[in-house]
Design a protein around this motif. Structure first.
Motif, short mmCIF file in Angstrom:
data_model
loop_
_atom_site.label_atom_id
_atom_site.label_comp_id
_atom_site.label_asym_id
_atom_site.label_seq_id
_atom_site.Cartn_x
_atom_site.Cartn_y
_atom_site.Cartn_z
N VAL A 132 0.84 -1.21 0.00
CA VAL A 132 0.00 0.00 0.00
C VAL A 132 0.87 1.26 0.00
CG1 VAL A 132 -1.65 1.35 1.36
CG2 VAL A 132 -1.98 -1.11 1.09
N LEU A 133 1.90 1.27 0.83
CA LEU A 133 2.76 2.45 0.95
C LEU A 133 3.57 2.71 -0.31
CD1 LEU A 133 4.04 2.05 4.64
CD2 LEU A 133 2.26 3.59 3.78
N THR A 134 3.97 1.63 -1.01
CA THR A 134 4.77 1.81 -2.23
C THR A 134 3.91 2.04 -3.47
OG1 THR A 134 4.85 -0.60 -2.54
CG2 THR A 134 6.69 0.43 -1.35
N GLY A 135 2.60 1.84 -3.33
CA GLY A 135 1.71 2.11 -4.45
C GLY A 135 1.44 0.93 -5.35
N HIS A 136 2.10 -0.18 -5.13
CA HIS A 136 1.79 -1.37 -5.94
C HIS A 136 2.06 -2.62 -5.10
CE1 HIS A 136 6.13 -2.13 -6.49
NE2 HIS A 136 6.23 -0.82 -6.64
N PRO A 137 1.23 -3.63 -5.27
CA PRO A 137 1.37 -4.85 -4.46
C PRO A 137 2.71 -5.54 -4.69
CG PRO A 137 -0.73 -4.81 -5.62
CD PRO A 137 0.10 -3.71 -6.19
N LEU A 138 3.25 -6.11 -3.64
CA LEU A 138 4.47 -6.90 -3.79
C LEU A 138 4.12 -8.20 -4.50
CD1 LEU A 138 6.05 -6.49 -0.23
CD2 LEU A 138 6.51 -5.14 -2.29
N ASP A 139 5.01 -8.68 -5.28
CA ASP A 139 4.74 -9.91 -6.02
C ASP A 139 6.06 -10.61 -6.31
OD1 ASP A 139 3.24 -11.86 -7.18
OD2 ASP A 139 2.27 -10.56 -8.67
N GLY A 140 5.99 -11.71 -6.99
CA GLY A 140 7.20 -12.44 -7.33
C GLY A 140 6.93 -13.92 -7.48
N GLU A 141 7.89 -14.61 -8.05
CA GLU A 141 7.76 -16.06 -8.24
C GLU A 141 7.82 -16.77 -6.89
OE1 GLU A 141 7.26 -17.81 -11.06
OE2 GLU A 141 7.02 -15.92 -12.14
N LYS A 142 7.03 -17.82 -6.76
CA LYS A 142 7.04 -18.60 -5.54
C LYS A 142 8.33 -19.43 -5.43
CE LYS A 142 2.04 -18.91 -4.93
NZ LYS A 142 0.86 -19.81 -4.78
N ILE A 143 8.83 -19.51 -4.21
CA ILE A 143 10.04 -20.28 -3.96
C ILE A 143 9.69 -21.77 -4.02
CG2 ILE A 143 11.89 -20.73 -2.31
CD1 ILE A 143 11.24 -17.98 -1.06
N PRO A 144 10.39 -22.55 -4.83
CA PRO A 144 10.10 -23.99 -4.93
C PRO A 144 10.16 -24.67 -3.56
CG PRO A 144 11.61 -23.32 -6.66
CD PRO A 144 11.48 -22.14 -5.73
N GLY A 145 9.14 -25.46 -3.27
CA GLY A 145 9.11 -26.19 -2.00
C GLY A 145 8.44 -25.43 -0.88
N LEU A 146 8.48 -24.09 -0.93
CA LEU A 146 7.87 -23.27 0.11
C LEU A 146 6.46 -22.82 -0.27
CD1 LEU A 146 10.77 -20.99 1.43
CD2 LEU A 146 9.89 -23.13 2.39
N GLY A 147 6.28 -22.46 -1.53
CA GLY A 147 4.96 -22.04 -1.98
C GLY A 147 4.65 -20.58 -1.72
N ILE A 148 5.64 -19.80 -1.30
CA ILE A 148 5.46 -18.35 -1.11
C ILE A 148 6.62 -17.64 -1.79
CG2 ILE A 148 4.18 -18.55 1.05
CD1 ILE A 148 6.77 -18.02 2.58
N ASN A 149 6.44 -16.34 -2.07
CA ASN A 149 7.51 -15.62 -2.75
C ASN A 149 8.52 -15.03 -1.74
OD1 ASN A 149 6.57 -12.99 -1.88
ND2 ASN A 149 5.00 -13.09 -3.50
N GLU A 365 -4.05 -23.35 3.98
CA GLU A 365 -4.36 -23.36 2.55
C GLU A 365 -5.85 -23.56 2.25
OE1 GLU A 365 -1.75 -26.21 0.78
OE2 GLU A 365 -0.12 -24.76 0.53
N SER A 366 -6.57 -24.23 3.15
CA SER A 366 -8.00 -24.43 2.92
C SER A 366 -8.77 -24.40 4.23
CB SER A 366 -8.25 -25.79 2.24
OG SER A 366 -8.03 -26.85 3.15
N THR A 367 -10.04 -23.99 4.14
CA THR A 367 -10.90 -23.98 5.33
C THR A 367 -11.05 -25.38 5.90
OG1 THR A 367 -12.14 -22.09 4.48
CG2 THR A 367 -13.20 -23.41 6.18
N HIS A 368 -11.21 -26.37 5.01
CA HIS A 368 -11.38 -27.75 5.47
C HIS A 368 -10.16 -28.21 6.25
CE1 HIS A 368 -11.45 -32.17 5.31
NE2 HIS A 368 -12.76 -32.04 5.27
N GLY A 369 -8.97 -27.89 5.71
CA GLY A 369 -7.75 -28.29 6.41
C GLY A 369 -7.59 -27.58 7.74
#
Length: 491
Positions: A132-149, A365-369
């Motif tokens: 929000v402060l920088t004006g654009h959402p942070l993004d990037g490729e997900k780290i293999p095995g972790l599932g987050i950037n 990752e899911s409501t069921h889980g």
């Protein structure tokens, strides 16, 4: 006996002295208000409504669950106030001086998972705030095995590091944080409610949405099939605190303070938060065309200085909740495993590092889980422990413990080489019936053909485990004709 020379004793596990018993009822009420006002508790209503409940059904379910879990909390908390001992030491009277490490470790690992989940939420707030402060959402490729950037991982670790300061500064810093932030959280909740009401021009939609269980609904006639596992999951939400509540009540000035404070601070505020979540989310349907249950997502949609204030408040909230609910207990529990090597601060450090290794974002990752695997799954482990502790303290011991002997390696609570097999067997038999249902919920493709009987038992996991283990423990202890511990008044 020189306690300092005992392998079961250190300064952090020792009974609290009168000078350290400074918590009054309003400290406990503030503690609970502080812990209740958290993001996972806020989103509980979402999980219930997503499963088909109406707004009123979701709120009532949350209230009932917290009224139920309050009872074992008060019962187990009594020993903490009377004798000034933490949960890990109390467990020695029933599990044995070495066997108590089992329930301590069970509770500690669950708390590490919760510590990680709350830290992940905190990291996501930083992630959103920076975007929000920088004006654009942070993004990037997900780290293999972790599932987050990379940015998500970095924000997670920053929030983790912020909390580490309180690990270093100990229990009193947490009490002060809870006392000062609890009123602020209540004010912010009503500010948020007023904001969405004015923006949306009222409430509706979700509030007026009928239950899916009514005649003609998607799940007509299936209410109880959803209600009971949901109730068990809601009880499981605070099942960890129901065990290690002596870690807090040991600092209470009187029994009245811990009973009154907890009774005021838990059931009603939890129901009010659920109501707030439903009202606010109902307004988001009008504002954004869809239900937004995540308060971080909602805060990111605000404009101007409002988003900054909202996210900072949420950050403070998450820190205070996480430290009180998920750090204090496992810090003592890990310390009890090896008191001479692990202090409270070292135990807190261990908790923080295990939380990273558990990769909490995968649990969510899911409501069921989240509900059927995580919440109900660990309630199946903790319910039996609560049953054994209550049965031992109230029926076997008649609320009378020999405190000195709890720190003696070859004393009254040593049983067989430090293990009370009655407690171990009762625990195993209390957990066993829930294992098939857990495997089906966690790995449905691998275990698809589980009997409906075991699925039903798993629906009542916490209740079944508490009742079964408590009863088996009493039968085995009575059959063994144990010698009651002598009446020794607390110091």
């Amino acid at each position: 006996m020189n306690k300092a020379s005992s392998a079961l004793w250190n300064e952090d596990l020792a009974p609290t002295t009168p000078g350290r018993r400074t918590w009054r009822w309003y400290h406990f009420a503030a503690l609970w208000v502080g812990m209740v006002m958290c993001i996972p508790a806020y989103t509980l209503s979402a999980s219930l409504i997503e499963n088909g409940m109406s707004a009123s059904q979701a709120v009532i379910t949350v209230f009932l669950a917290n009224a139920i879990v309050l009872l074992p909390m008060l019962l187990i908390g009594h020993a903490g106030t009377k004798y000034g001992i933490p949960y890990a030491v109390l467990a020695r009277s029933s599990f044995g001086t070495k066997g108590a490490r089992l329930p301590a470790l069970m509770r500690a690992i669950v708390a590490c998972g919760w510590y990680g989940i709350q830290t992940w939420f905190g990291g996501q707030m930083i992630y959103t705030l920076v975007g929000v402060l920088t004006g654009h959402p942070l993004d990037g490729e997900k780290i293999p095995g972790l599932g987050i950037n990379v940015a998500q991982l970095f924000c997670f670790l920053i929030f983790w590091a912020i909390q580490f300061w309180y690990i270093v500064h100990g229990m009193d810093s947490i009490r002060k944080l809870e006392t000062y932030t609890a009123p602020l959280k209540i004010v912010i909740c009503f500010v948020l409610l007023g904001w969405v009401y004015n923006k949306a021009g009222g409430f509706g939609l979700l509030i007026d949405k009928p239950s899916e269980f009514v005649d003609g609904g998607k799940k007509a006639g299936q209410f109880w099939n959803t209600f009971w596992p949901s109730l068990t999951a809601m009880v499981g939400f605070w099942a960890t605190l129901a065990l290690n509540i002596p870690d807090f009540t040991r600092f209470a000035k009187t029994q009245r303070d811990q009973v009154l404070g907890q009774s005021i601070g838990l059931p009603l505020p939890m129901a009010l938060l659920a109501t707030l979540a439903v009202l606010v989310t109902s307004a988001t349907v009008i504002l954004y065309g869809k239900a937004i249950w995540d308060p971080v997502d909602l805060a990111s949609r605000m404009t101007g200085v409002a988003v900054l204030i909202a996210l900072i408040i949420l950050l403070i909230d998450t820190i205070s909740v996480n430290l009180a609910a998920n750090l204090v207990g496992p810090a003592y529990d890990f310390s009890a495993i090896s008191p001479k090597l692990i202090s409270y601060k070292t135990g807190g450090t261990i908790t923080a590092f295990i939380a990273i290794a558990m990769m909490p974002w995968k649990i969510l990752e899911s409501t069921h889980g989240y509900i059927f695997t995580w919440l109900i799954g660990y309630s199946a482990l903790l319910g039996p422990i609560a049953g054994i502790l209550i049965a031992d303290y109230y029926v076997i011991r008649k609320m009378q413990l020999d405190v000195d002997q709890l720190y003696v390696e070859n004393g009254k609570y040593t049983y067989c080489k430090g293990w009370n097999m009655a407690a171990i067997i009762a625990f195993v038999l209390g957990v066993a019936p829930n294992i098939p249902g857990f495997l089906n919920a966690a790995f449905p493709a691998t275990f698809p053909d589980i009997s409906e009987v075991f699925k039903t038992i798993y629906t009542y996991a916490w209740f079944a485990g508490l009742t079964l283990s408590g009863a088996i423990y009493l039968l085995m202890m009575k059959a063994g004709n144990p010698v009651p511990a002598p009446i020794v008044q607390p110091q």
